[in-house]
Every structure is written in structure tokens, then in C-alpha cells.
Design a protein around this motif. Structure first.
Motif, PDB file in Angstrom:
ATOM      1  N   VAL A  15       0.876  -1.354  -0.111  1.00  0.00           N
ATOM      2  CA  VAL A  15      -0.161   0.614  -0.103  1.00  0.00           C
ATOM      3  C   VAL A  15       0.528   1.271  -0.265  1.00  0.00           C
ATOM      4  N   GLU A  16       1.937   1.190   1.013  1.00  0.00           N
ATOM      5  CA  GLU A  16       2.956   2.190   0.506  1.00  0.00           C
ATOM      6  C   GLU A  16       3.262   2.601  -0.615  1.00  0.00           C
ATOM      7  N   ASN A  17       4.085   1.573  -1.419  1.00  0.00           N
ATOM      8  CA  ASN A  17       4.546   1.749  -2.577  1.00  0.00           C
ATOM      9  C   ASN A  17       3.395   2.235  -3.161  1.00  0.00           C
ATOM     10  N   ILE A  18       2.076   2.333  -3.367  1.00  0.00           N
ATOM     11  CA  ILE A  18       1.143   2.317  -4.221  1.00  0.00           C
ATOM     12  C   ILE A  18       1.073   4.255  -4.010  1.00  0.00           C
ATOM     13  N   ASP A  19       1.303   4.260  -2.733  1.00  0.00           N
ATOM     14  CA  ASP A  19       1.076   5.543  -2.111  1.00  0.00           C
ATOM     15  C   ASP A  19       1.618   6.395  -2.759  1.00  0.00           C
ATOM     16  N   GLU A  20       2.896   5.969  -2.900  1.00  0.00           N
ATOM     17  CA  GLU A  20       4.306   6.902  -3.394  1.00  0.00           C
ATOM     18  C   GLU A  20       3.945   6.715  -5.118  1.00  0.00           C
ATOM     19  N   SER A  21       3.628   5.600  -5.363  1.00  0.00           N
ATOM     20  CA  SER A  21       3.322   6.288  -7.029  1.00  0.00           C
ATOM     21  C   SER A  21       2.364   6.209  -7.898  1.00  0.00           C
ATOM     22  N   TYR A  22       1.522   6.114  -7.530  1.00  0.00           N
ATOM     23  CA  TYR A  22       0.140   6.632  -8.326  1.00  0.00           C
ATOM     24  C   TYR A  22       0.019   7.752  -9.032  1.00  0.00           C
ATOM     25  N   VAL A  23       0.325   8.550  -8.203  1.00  0.00           N
ATOM     26  CA  VAL A  23       0.746  10.520  -8.663  1.00  0.00           C
ATOM     27  C   VAL A  23       0.888  10.454  -9.719  1.00  0.00           C
ATOM     28  N   ALA A  24       2.078   9.538  -9.396  1.00  0.00           N
ATOM     29  CA  ALA A  24       3.232   9.586 -10.552  1.00  0.00           C
ATOM     30  C   ALA A  24       2.912   9.278 -11.709  1.00  0.00           C
ATOM     31  N   ALA A  25       2.552   8.196 -12.232  1.00  0.00           N
ATOM     32  CA  ALA A  25       1.795   7.258 -12.979  1.00  0.00           C
ATOM     33  C   ALA A  25       0.669   8.378 -12.932  1.00  0.00           C
ATOM     34  N   GLY A  26       0.556   9.373 -12.952  1.00  0.00           N
ATOM     35  CA  GLY A  26      -1.120   9.452 -13.966  1.00  0.00           C
ATOM     36  C   GLY A  26      -2.025   9.491 -12.863  1.00  0.00           C
ATOM     37  N   TYR A  27      -2.721   8.389 -11.887  1.00  0.00           N
ATOM     38  CA  TYR A  27      -3.819   8.527 -10.963  1.00  0.00           C
ATOM     39  C   TYR A  27      -3.807   9.723 -10.466  1.00  0.00           C
ATOM     40  N   HIS A  28      -5.583   9.428  -9.960  1.00  0.00           N
ATOM     41  CA  HIS A  28      -5.315  10.656  -9.233  1.00  0.00           C
ATOM     42  C   HIS A  28      -5.955   9.811  -7.871  1.00  0.00           C
ATOM     43  N   SER A  29      -6.104   9.003  -7.467  1.00  0.00           N
ATOM     44  CA  SER A  29      -6.339   7.742  -6.302  1.00  0.00           C
ATOM     45  C   SER A  29      -5.862   6.986  -6.635  1.00  0.00           C
ATOM     46  N   ARG A  30      -5.212   6.086  -5.645  1.00  0.00           N
ATOM     47  CA  ARG A  30      -5.302   4.704  -5.415  1.00  0.00           C
ATOM     48  C   ARG A  30      -5.878   3.310  -6.095  1.00  0.00           C
ATOM     49  N   SER A  31      -7.724   3.588  -6.261  1.00  0.00           N
ATOM     50  CA  SER A  31      -8.038   2.758  -5.921  1.00  0.00           C
ATOM     51  C   SER A  31      -8.197   2.877  -8.126  1.00  0.00           C
ATOM     52  N   ASP A  32      -8.214   3.977  -8.681  1.00  0.00           N
ATOM     53  CA  ASP A  32      -7.851   4.124 -10.656  1.00  0.00           C
ATOM     54  C   ASP A  32      -6.856   3.058 -10.549  1.00  0.00           C
ATOM     55  N   LEU A  33      -6.062   3.780  -9.730  1.00  0.00           N
ATOM     56  CA  LEU A  33      -4.329   2.524 -10.037  1.00  0.00           C
ATOM     57  C   LEU A  33      -4.625   1.287 -10.214  1.00  0.00           C
TER      58      LEU A  33
END
Length: 50
Positions: A15-33
Motif C-alpha cells: 500500500v505504501e509503494n502504491i501511495d508513493e507512485s500512483y500520482v507519478a503514474a498519472g492516477y488521481h487515486s489509489r483505487s483508479d490504479l
């Protein structure tokens, strides 16, 4: 429209890894990713089964 939701358990480190990278990947939320990742995996499985 009916919306079904499903809780998914993951290790805290994931979850921490996802939270660190989802914005950089262009997503607006963890759920979208996570939704897109699940869709991609299901598409792969479907293609392999044909």
C-alpha cells in the motif's frame, strides 16, 4: 446504476509503494490504479485462455 465495491487486503508495504507512485503514474487515486491493474490482469488471462 448499481455500484459494487470489494475490499482488498494487501500488505502495508505494498500500500505504501502504491501511495508513493500512483500520482507519478498519472492516477488521481489509489483505487483508479488498482482498478486498472486488475482489468489489465484479467485481460491477459482472457487472451491466454483463447
Amino acid at each position: 446504476m448499481t455500484r459494487n465495491t470489494t475490499g482488498v487486503s494487501m500488505p502495508e508495504s505494498m500500500v505504501e509503494n502504491i501511495d508513493e507512485s500512483y500520482v507519478a503514474a498519472g492516477y488521481h487515486s489509489r483505487s483508479d490504479l488498482i482498478r486498472d491493474a486488475v482489468r489489465d490482469k484479467l485481460s491477459q488471462i482472457e487472451r491466454q485462455s483463447k
